[in-house]
Write a protein that holds these residues in place. Structure first.
Motif, PDB file in Angstrom:
ATOM      1  N   SER A  11      50.087 -46.637 -83.490  1.00 59.54           N
ATOM      2  CA  SER A  11      49.812 -45.203 -83.343  1.00 59.54           C
ATOM      3  C   SER A  11      50.204 -44.381 -84.560  1.00 59.54           C
ATOM      4  CB  SER A  11      50.544 -44.653 -82.115  1.00 59.54           C
ATOM      5  OG  SER A  11      50.273 -43.267 -81.998  1.00 59.54           O
ATOM      6  N   ASP A  12      49.244 -43.543 -84.972  1.00 55.03           N
ATOM      7  CA  ASP A  12      49.539 -42.511 -85.959  1.00 55.03           C
ATOM      8  C   ASP A  12      50.547 -41.537 -85.327  1.00 55.03           C
ATOM      9  OD1 ASP A  12      49.088 -40.652 -88.191  1.00 55.03           O
ATOM     10  OD2 ASP A  12      47.991 -39.450 -86.715  1.00 55.03           O
ATOM     11  N   LEU A  13      51.224 -40.750 -86.156  1.00 59.26           N
ATOM     12  CA  LEU A  13      52.184 -39.770 -85.625  1.00 59.26           C
ATOM     13  C   LEU A  13      51.596 -38.350 -85.563  1.00 59.26           C
ATOM     14  CD1 LEU A  13      55.579 -40.999 -87.154  1.00 59.26           C
ATOM     15  CD2 LEU A  13      54.802 -41.127 -84.783  1.00 59.26           C
ATOM     16  N   ASP A  14      51.548 -37.650 -86.704  1.00 58.62           N
ATOM     17  CA  ASP A  14      51.150 -36.236 -86.680  1.00 58.62           C
ATOM     18  C   ASP A  14      49.756 -36.037 -86.080  1.00 58.62           C
ATOM     19  OD1 ASP A  14      53.530 -35.877 -87.910  1.00 58.62           O
ATOM     20  OD2 ASP A  14      52.723 -35.238 -89.845  1.00 58.62           O
ATOM     21  N   GLY A  15      49.689 -35.201 -85.049  1.00 56.74           N
ATOM     22  CA  GLY A  15      48.398 -34.893 -84.419  1.00 56.74           C
ATOM     23  C   GLY A  15      47.946 -35.963 -83.455  1.00 56.74           C
ATOM     24  N   THR A  16      48.711 -37.054 -83.351  1.00 57.17           N
ATOM     25  CA  THR A  16      48.344 -38.152 -82.450  1.00 57.17           C
ATOM     26  C   THR A  16      49.440 -38.330 -81.403  1.00 57.17           C
ATOM     27  OG1 THR A  16      47.021 -39.239 -84.168  1.00 57.17           O
ATOM     28  CG2 THR A  16      47.757 -40.616 -82.338  1.00 57.17           C
ATOM     29  N   LEU A  17      50.535 -38.998 -81.770  1.00 55.54           N
ATOM     30  CA  LEU A  17      51.657 -39.126 -80.829  1.00 55.54           C
ATOM     31  C   LEU A  17      52.542 -37.879 -80.878  1.00 55.54           C
ATOM     32  CD1 LEU A  17      53.295 -40.749 -78.790  1.00 55.54           C
ATOM     33  CD2 LEU A  17      54.312 -42.023 -80.688  1.00 55.54           C
ATOM     34  N   GLY A 199      44.584 -42.641 -83.376  1.00 52.27           N
ATOM     35  CA  GLY A 199      44.700 -41.788 -84.554  1.00 52.27           C
ATOM     36  C   GLY A 199      43.805 -40.572 -84.421  1.00 52.27           C
ATOM     37  N   ASP A 200      44.011 -39.609 -85.313  1.00 52.64           N
ATOM     38  CA  ASP A 200      43.251 -38.351 -85.191  1.00 52.64           C
ATOM     39  C   ASP A 200      42.513 -37.944 -86.462  1.00 52.64           C
ATOM     40  OD1 ASP A 200      45.720 -37.729 -86.561  1.00 52.64           O
ATOM     41  OD2 ASP A 200      45.208 -35.617 -86.278  1.00 52.64           O
ATOM     42  N   ALA A 201      42.702 -38.686 -87.561  1.00 57.25           N
ATOM     43  CA  ALA A 201      42.216 -38.169 -88.845  1.00 57.25           C
ATOM     44  C   ALA A 201      41.467 -39.239 -89.646  1.00 57.25           C
ATOM     45  CB  ALA A 201      43.406 -37.648 -89.650  1.00 57.25           C
ATOM     46  N   PRO A 202      40.768 -38.802 -90.720  1.00 56.89           N
ATOM     47  CA  PRO A 202      40.010 -39.766 -91.519  1.00 56.89           C
ATOM     48  C   PRO A 202      40.852 -40.958 -92.002  1.00 56.89           C
ATOM     49  CG  PRO A 202      39.416 -37.543 -92.157  1.00 56.89           C
ATOM     50  CD  PRO A 202      40.542 -37.410 -91.167  1.00 56.89           C
ATOM     51  N   ASN A 203      42.144 -40.738 -92.290  1.00 58.64           N
ATOM     52  CA  ASN A 203      42.956 -41.862 -92.782  1.00 58.64           C
ATOM     53  C   ASN A 203      43.307 -42.861 -91.682  1.00 58.64           C
ATOM     54  OD1 ASN A 203      44.811 -40.187 -91.496  1.00 58.64           O
ATOM     55  ND2 ASN A 203      46.460 -40.649 -92.921  1.00 58.64           N
ATOM     56  N   ASP A 204      42.865 -42.574 -90.449  1.00 62.25           N
ATOM     57  CA  ASP A 204      43.082 -43.519 -89.350  1.00 62.25           C
ATOM     58  C   ASP A 204      41.829 -44.341 -89.030  1.00 62.25           C
ATOM     59  OD1 ASP A 204      45.750 -42.641 -88.742  1.00 62.25           O
ATOM     60  OD2 ASP A 204      44.864 -40.836 -87.855  1.00 62.25           O
ATOM     61  N   ILE A 205      40.681 -43.961 -89.595  1.00 64.28           N
ATOM     62  CA  ILE A 205      39.410 -44.573 -89.182  1.00 64.28           C
ATOM     63  C   ILE A 205      39.414 -46.092 -89.349  1.00 64.28           C
ATOM     64  CG2 ILE A 205      36.934 -44.742 -89.726  1.00 64.28           C
ATOM     65  CD1 ILE A 205      36.934 -41.713 -90.183  1.00 64.28           C
TER      66      ILE A 205
HETATM   67 MG   LIG Z   1      47.444 -37.672 -87.915  1.00 57.69          MG
END
Ligand SMILES: [Mg+2]
Length: 266
Positions: A11-17, A199-205
């Motif tokens: 899991s990503d952190l900011d904006g996700t968890l 994740g929530d952002a392009p760097n999570d794709i």
């Molecule tokens: Mg994020």
């Protein structure tokens, strides 16, 4: 952790968890407890540095799992507060020092900035900015030169094996690994039946696509991610609610459904 986990959740952190505004994860506590109760692993995957991620990991009481840090450039070992091995970062900085001053002056990295400056440009507190400066794998910075100069700068770094990623604010230099690479490496190490990434952002794709199940967590404060390939086949899903609320509902839902069933064949 003993034995192989049935499921590994990345899991990503900011904006996700973590909530985009408050940085709190409490809304996801029921799902985190549920994951622990079925012996699933929870591996944090963030652009934050090791000491920053270690703080959150300790709060979540999942220190027995490694964590992906610096946007996938490296891994924080389990039961460790920071990365003792910083030779990658040292080598990256020494490559930067080899670049002629006329080009080098256009890149101001975190290492070049006092803590106060890092706090100002990241909106972090001074205390957290100090943690953001404790790097082991990658160097974010601000580029102030023109595009032609940037091309030469990046070419010289490429010759040293250094890759650059331009984000909204920072040009980040690293040896190239991303969150997906580390997911695959850790999945190979732990051999779970199933991987889930959120994740929530392009760097999570790339990480969402590398997992068996990808979960795009709604973030109303950012442009929505484009439709991903796995969405049509249901391998990638989107949460209804934002941040930890969406995280909680979706993980609880997945636990109640076949992907977590012990009989699932990978
Ligand atoms: Mg994020």
């Amino acid at each position: 952790m003993s034995g192989k986990p049935h499921t590994l959740v990345f899991s990503d952190l900011d904006g996700t968890l973590l909530d985009h505004q408050s940085y709190e994860w409490y809304a996801a506590a029921p799902a985190i407890d549920a994951l622990k109760s079925i012996n699933a692993g929870l591996i944090l995957a963030s652009s934050k540095t090791a000491p920053e991620v270690a703080t959150v990991r300790a709060e979540l009481k999942i220190e027995h799992w490694p964590a992906i840090v610096e946007n996938g450039a490296g891994v924080l070992a389990s039961h460790s507060d920071d990365c003792k091995e910083v030779s990658q970062y040292r080598s990256l900085l020494s490559s930067l020092q080899k670049i002629s001053p006329s080009l080098r002056r256009h890149f101001t990295g975190f290492d070049d900035m006092p803590v106060k400056k890092v706090a100002d440009i990241t909106d972090l507190s001074v205390k957290n900015a100090a943690l953001a400066k404790q790097r082991a794998f990658s160097e974010p910075g601000i580029w102030t030169g023109n595009n032609a100069e940037k091309e030469i700068f990046l070419k010289l770094l490429r010759e040293e094996g250094i890759h650059a990623q331009q984000g909204g604010r920072f040009l980040t230099l690293s040896y190239g690994a991303n969150k997906a690479d580390q997911l695959l490496m850790l999945a190979k190490q732990f051999e779970p039946c199933r991987t889930i990434a959120l994740g929530d952002a392009p760097n999570d794709i790339a990480m969402l696509e590398a997992a068996d199940i990808g979960v795009i967590v709604a973030n109303p404060d950012a442009p929505p991610l484009p439709m991903l390939d796995g969405e049509a086949e249901g391998r990638i899903i989107r949460t209804k609610d934002a941040g930890p609320n969406g995280w909680n509902a979706t993980i609880l839902d997945l636990i109640a459904n076949p992907p977590f069933n012990e009989n699932t064949i990978h």
